[in-house]
Design an enzyme around this catalytic site. Structure first.
Site, PDB file in Angstrom:
ATOM      1  N   SER A 196      43.901 -62.819  18.047  1.00  0.00           N
ATOM      2  CA  SER A 196      42.922 -63.200  19.070  1.00  0.00           C
ATOM      3  C   SER A 196      43.223 -62.593  20.442  1.00  0.00           C
ATOM      4  O   SER A 196      43.010 -63.248  21.478  1.00  0.00           O
ATOM      5  CB  SER A 196      42.785 -64.729  19.168  1.00  0.00           C
ATOM      6  OG  SER A 196      42.349 -65.259  17.935  1.00  0.00           O
ATOM      7  N   HIS A 207      50.056 -56.498   6.420  1.00  0.00           N
ATOM      8  CA  HIS A 207      49.214 -57.408   7.203  1.00  0.00           C
ATOM      9  C   HIS A 207      49.157 -58.760   6.493  1.00  0.00           C
ATOM     10  O   HIS A 207      49.170 -58.821   5.259  1.00  0.00           O
ATOM     11  CB  HIS A 207      47.803 -56.819   7.350  1.00  0.00           C
ATOM     12  CG  HIS A 207      46.996 -57.561   8.356  1.00  0.00           C
ATOM     13  ND1 HIS A 207      46.388 -58.765   8.075  1.00  0.00           N
ATOM     14  CD2 HIS A 207      46.731 -57.307   9.664  1.00  0.00           C
ATOM     15  CE1 HIS A 207      45.780 -59.204   9.167  1.00  0.00           C
ATOM     16  NE2 HIS A 207      45.973 -58.347  10.145  1.00  0.00           N
TER      17      HIS A 207
HETATM   18  P1  13P Z   1      42.005 -60.862  15.571  1.00  0.00           P
HETATM   19  O1  13P Z   1      42.225 -60.013  16.783  1.00  0.00           O
HETATM   20  O2  13P Z   1      40.587 -60.839  15.060  1.00  0.00           O
HETATM   21  O3  13P Z   1      42.555 -62.249  15.739  1.00  0.00           O
HETATM   22  O4  13P Z   1      42.866 -60.183  14.381  1.00  0.00           O
HETATM   23  C1  13P Z   1      44.188 -59.890  14.619  1.00  0.00           C
HETATM   24  C2  13P Z   1      44.693 -59.079  13.500  1.00  0.00           C
HETATM   25  O5  13P Z   1      44.847 -59.544  12.390  1.00  0.00           O
HETATM   26  C3  13P Z   1      44.950 -57.655  13.761  1.00  0.00           C
HETATM   27  O6  13P Z   1      45.620 -57.055  12.702  1.00  0.00           O
END
Ligand code: 13P
Length: 257
Positions: free
Chosen positions: A215, A96
Site C-alpha cells: 500500500s 512474492h
Molecule cells: P500494493 O501496493 O497494491 O499493496 O501491492 C504491494 C505489492 O504486493 C507489490 O509487490
C-alpha cells in the site's frame, strides 16, 4: 554507503499488451530525467517483450514477476531465466507473497530461484514478509529472518550486494490500504540489513537495496522513503496508473536519506 533508490512497479496480473504499450509510452518521457533513481517495471509475461523493446534506449529496467530455476526441459507452464533474458528482461521478482500463498512456493524454492537469477545475470527482487497473525503473535522476526537466512544460504559467497534486491512486504499491508508505519518499515528493514551483515558481511549489507512494499502511495511515500534503511518501493495498486507511479518515482528521486 549511498545506495541508489529503486522504485518498482509490480503490475501483478494486470494489463493487456495494448494497455502495457500505452502505459510505457506515457511513462518514458516522464522518467527521461529521473536521475538518481532506478525505475523498474515488472510486467506479466505476455507484455514483457513489448515493454522491453520500448524501454531499450532508456534507463527503465524491465522485469518478470516469476520464473523457474531450471534452464529448460519438461516443466510445463514455466519460463526460465535465459528465456526472460532472450526477450530483454533484466530483473525478476522472486517469492512474492502471492506466489508463496496462492501457488505454494516455499522458502527453498524461493532461495533457489534467487540464486539462479543472480547466476544468470538477472537482478532478483526477493520478497519477504509476515502475515497479520504472525505479527500479532510476536512471530514477525522469526518468519522474516528465516526467509532471509534461507535465501542467503543458497547465494554464492562471492555475490556482491548490488546484485540482489530484497523487498520487505508485510502481507497484511498488501492491497489493503493498511500501510506499515514508516517506523515499522525502518525497524524491519534495518533488522534485515543487520542480519545480512551477520550472515554475509558488512559490505554486502551496505550495498544491498531493501525496498518496502504494501500500500505504498503518493501520500505516504515520502515518510517511508525518509527512513534510513528504506531504499525504495515495490508497488502494486499505485503503480498501475502512470500519474501516481510518477509521483512515487519523484519522491524516491528527491529523498536524500
Ligand atoms: P500494493 O501496493 O497494491 O499493496 O501491492 C504491494 C505489492 O504486493 C507489490 O509487490
Amino acid at each position: 554507503m549511498a545506495r541508489k533508490p529503486m522504485m518498482a512497479a509490480n503490475w501483478k496480473m494486470n494489463k493487456t499488451v495494448r494497455e502495457a504499450r500505452e502505459y510505457t509510452a506515457a511513462l518514458l518521457p516522464r522518467v527521461a530525467d529521473a536521475e538518481g533513481v532506478d525505475v523498474a517495471v515488472f510486467t506479466p509475461f505476455t507484455s514483457l517483450s513489448e515493454v522491453a523493446r520500448m524501454v531499450e534506449d532508456s534507463s527503465v529496467i524491465v522485469g518478470a514477476q516469476n520464473f523457474y530455476f531450471e534452464d529448460s526441459g519438461a516443466f510445463t507452464g514455466e519460463v526460465s531465466a535465459s528465456m526472460l533474458q532472450d526477450i530483454g528482461a533484466k530483473a525478476v521478482i522472486v517469492g512474492h507473497s502471492e506466489r508463496r500463498e496462492v501457488f505454494g512456493e516455499d522458502d527453498e524454492m524461493v532461495a533457489r530461484k534467487a540464486a539462479r537469477a543472480v547466476e544468470a545475470g538477472l537482478l532478483p527482487v526477493v520478497c519477504i514478509g509476515e502475515t497479520k497473525e504472525e505479527r500479532d503473535s510476536g512471530g514477525m522476526w522469526d518468519k522474516v529472518s528465516g526467509q532471509v537466512r534461507r535465501v542467503m544460504q543458497e547465494m554464492d559467497d562471492g555475490v556482491d550486494g548490488e546484485k540482489v534486491v530484497f523487498a520487505y512486504e508485510p502481507i497484511w499491508a498488501i492491497g489493503t490500504g493498511d500501510t506499515a508505519s514508516p517506523e515499522d518499515a525502518q525497524d524491519a528493514i534495518g533488522k534485515i540489513r543487520g542480519l545480512l551483515a551477520e550472515v554475509r558481511d558488512q559490505d554486502f549489507a551496505d550495498a544491498v537495496r531493501i525496498l518496502y512494499g504494501g500500500s505504498m502511495k503518493p501520500d505516504n511515500v515520502a515518510d517511508i522513503m525518509a527512513q534510513e534503511d528504506v531504499d525504495g518501493g515495490l508497488v502494486g495498486g499505485a503503480s498501475l496508473e502512470v500519474e501516481s507511479f510518477e509521483k512515487l518515482i519523484s519522491a524516491a528521486a528527491e529523498d536524500d536519506s
